[in-house]
Write a protein that holds these residues in place. Sequence first.
Motif, PDB file in Angstrom:
ATOM      1  N   GLN A 227      84.230  68.451   7.695  1.00 43.38           N
ATOM      2  CA  GLN A 227      83.993  69.166   6.450  1.00 43.38           C
ATOM      3  C   GLN A 227      82.795  70.114   6.565  1.00 43.38           C
ATOM      4  O   GLN A 227      82.826  71.246   6.065  1.00 43.38           O
ATOM      5  CB  GLN A 227      83.751  68.171   5.315  1.00 43.38           C
ATOM      6  N   ARG A 228      81.729  69.689   7.261  1.00 42.64           N
ATOM      7  CA  ARG A 228      80.553  70.528   7.435  1.00 42.64           C
ATOM      8  C   ARG A 228      80.874  71.761   8.276  1.00 42.64           C
ATOM      9  O   ARG A 228      80.480  72.885   7.952  1.00 42.64           O
ATOM     10  CB  ARG A 228      79.439  69.726   8.093  1.00 42.64           C
ATOM     11  N   LEU A 229      81.668  71.562   9.355  1.00 40.23           N
ATOM     12  CA  LEU A 229      82.048  72.704  10.191  1.00 40.23           C
ATOM     13  C   LEU A 229      82.935  73.680   9.419  1.00 40.23           C
ATOM     14  O   LEU A 229      82.815  74.902   9.574  1.00 40.23           O
ATOM     15  CB  LEU A 229      82.778  72.203  11.443  1.00 40.23           C
ATOM     16  N   LYS A 230      83.804  73.150   8.590  1.00 38.00           N
ATOM     17  CA  LYS A 230      84.697  74.028   7.824  1.00 38.00           C
ATOM     18  C   LYS A 230      83.911  74.856   6.807  1.00 38.00           C
ATOM     19  O   LYS A 230      84.154  76.054   6.629  1.00 38.00           O
ATOM     20  CB  LYS A 230      85.746  73.178   7.130  1.00 38.00           C
ATOM     21  N   ARG A 231      82.922  74.260   6.132  1.00 38.45           N
ATOM     22  CA  ARG A 231      82.103  75.001   5.176  1.00 38.45           C
ATOM     23  C   ARG A 231      81.271  76.073   5.868  1.00 38.45           C
ATOM     24  O   ARG A 231      81.124  77.184   5.367  1.00 38.45           O
ATOM     25  CB  ARG A 231      81.195  74.029   4.422  1.00 38.45           C
ATOM     26  N   SER A 232      80.733  75.740   7.045  1.00 41.16           N
ATOM     27  CA  SER A 232      79.951  76.721   7.799  1.00 41.16           C
ATOM     28  C   SER A 232      80.803  77.908   8.206  1.00 41.16           C
ATOM     29  O   SER A 232      80.373  79.071   8.127  1.00 41.16           O
ATOM     30  CB  SER A 232      79.334  76.057   9.024  1.00 41.16           C
ATOM     31  N   GLU A 233      82.031  77.672   8.624  1.00 40.51           N
ATOM     32  CA  GLU A 233      82.931  78.753   9.013  1.00 40.51           C
ATOM     33  C   GLU A 233      83.274  79.637   7.821  1.00 40.51           C
ATOM     34  O   GLU A 233      83.326  80.868   7.928  1.00 40.51           O
ATOM     35  CB  GLU A 233      84.201  78.153   9.622  1.00 40.51           C
ATOM     36  N   ILE A 234      83.492  79.008   6.667  1.00 36.86           N
ATOM     37  CA  ILE A 234      83.832  79.788   5.468  1.00 36.86           C
ATOM     38  C   ILE A 234      82.647  80.643   5.040  1.00 36.86           C
ATOM     39  O   ILE A 234      82.801  81.817   4.629  1.00 36.86           O
ATOM     40  CB  ILE A 234      84.271  78.842   4.345  1.00 36.86           C
ATOM     41  N   SER A 235      81.443  80.107   5.109  1.00 34.25           N
ATOM     42  CA  SER A 235      80.252  80.871   4.687  1.00 34.25           C
ATOM     43  C   SER A 235      79.962  82.058   5.603  1.00 34.25           C
ATOM     44  O   SER A 235      79.421  83.074   5.177  1.00 34.25           O
ATOM     45  CB  SER A 235      79.040  79.934   4.631  1.00 34.25           C
TER      46      SER A 235
END
Length: 283
Positions: A227-235
């Motif tokens: 989940q943390r990696l996915k949020r970082s990619e989206i940002s």
Amino acid sequence: PPQHGSLNKYHHSHPLRERARKLSQGILVIRFEMPFNIWCDGCQNHIGMGVRYNAEKKKVGTYYTTPVYRFRMKCHLCVNYIELQTDPGNCDYVIVSGARRKEERWDPGDSAQVLPTTPEQRERLAVDPMFRLEHGVTDRGVLERATPTLTRLQEAQDAWKDDFGLNSRLRRRFREEKKTLREEEEEAAALQARAGLSIPLLREEEEDRRLAALLSLRAPDSYEEKQRLKRSEISQRSWFAPGTARAGGGALQKLALGAGRAPRGPLGPPPTPAGLGIVRRRA
């Protein structure tokens, strides 16, 4: 009425009913059980010991004062009739016709069994003192040779003397094994339902545990890490779609190329605010 004597005489019937239908010929129908295994001569099928038949029983002679009876019955697998008769002299049955005996007899002396005393020996023991003495010496020798075996048998029997305790321990062990098997079946059924398997699962062994310990079946990242990696990619992703950026860049390139192809003339005066449509407000 008293003049008839009984109900059977009044109805002209016998107390044994259908079993006595040939009583005038000296034949009584009885329930006969096969005393040993035989082979039927009519259909060549095996008839086991204990099979029961409706047999015709009649007296055919005597052995001294003991009557000899003959039994006639029909095979239940064919139309062949089987006849047997008693043998009081040998305490056995003899097949007269219709079948042959499955030979399962043996000599008791070959299996080291204790042989009973024959009638002739009993008569000599009663009248001959020397034979009685020799027989006693022989019996003592047989007893001395059989004493070690009898002692071992007695010890083995004493070990099983506490029947209640042995039965309790055996039933307790069976209950524990049954409980373990039930738990294993429930675990296997849960695993099959969870994994969607339709094949039977084998019992887990120690070798399987060692092999499973060498394998890594765990995912490299946990759920939180994903989940943390996915949020970082989206940002870090651009707000504009890649197709829109490419389309805008192509229009700008076309404008630039068109401006480059246009003929260059003399530069005019610089643009004024009024020419650009800018109106200043007066304070």
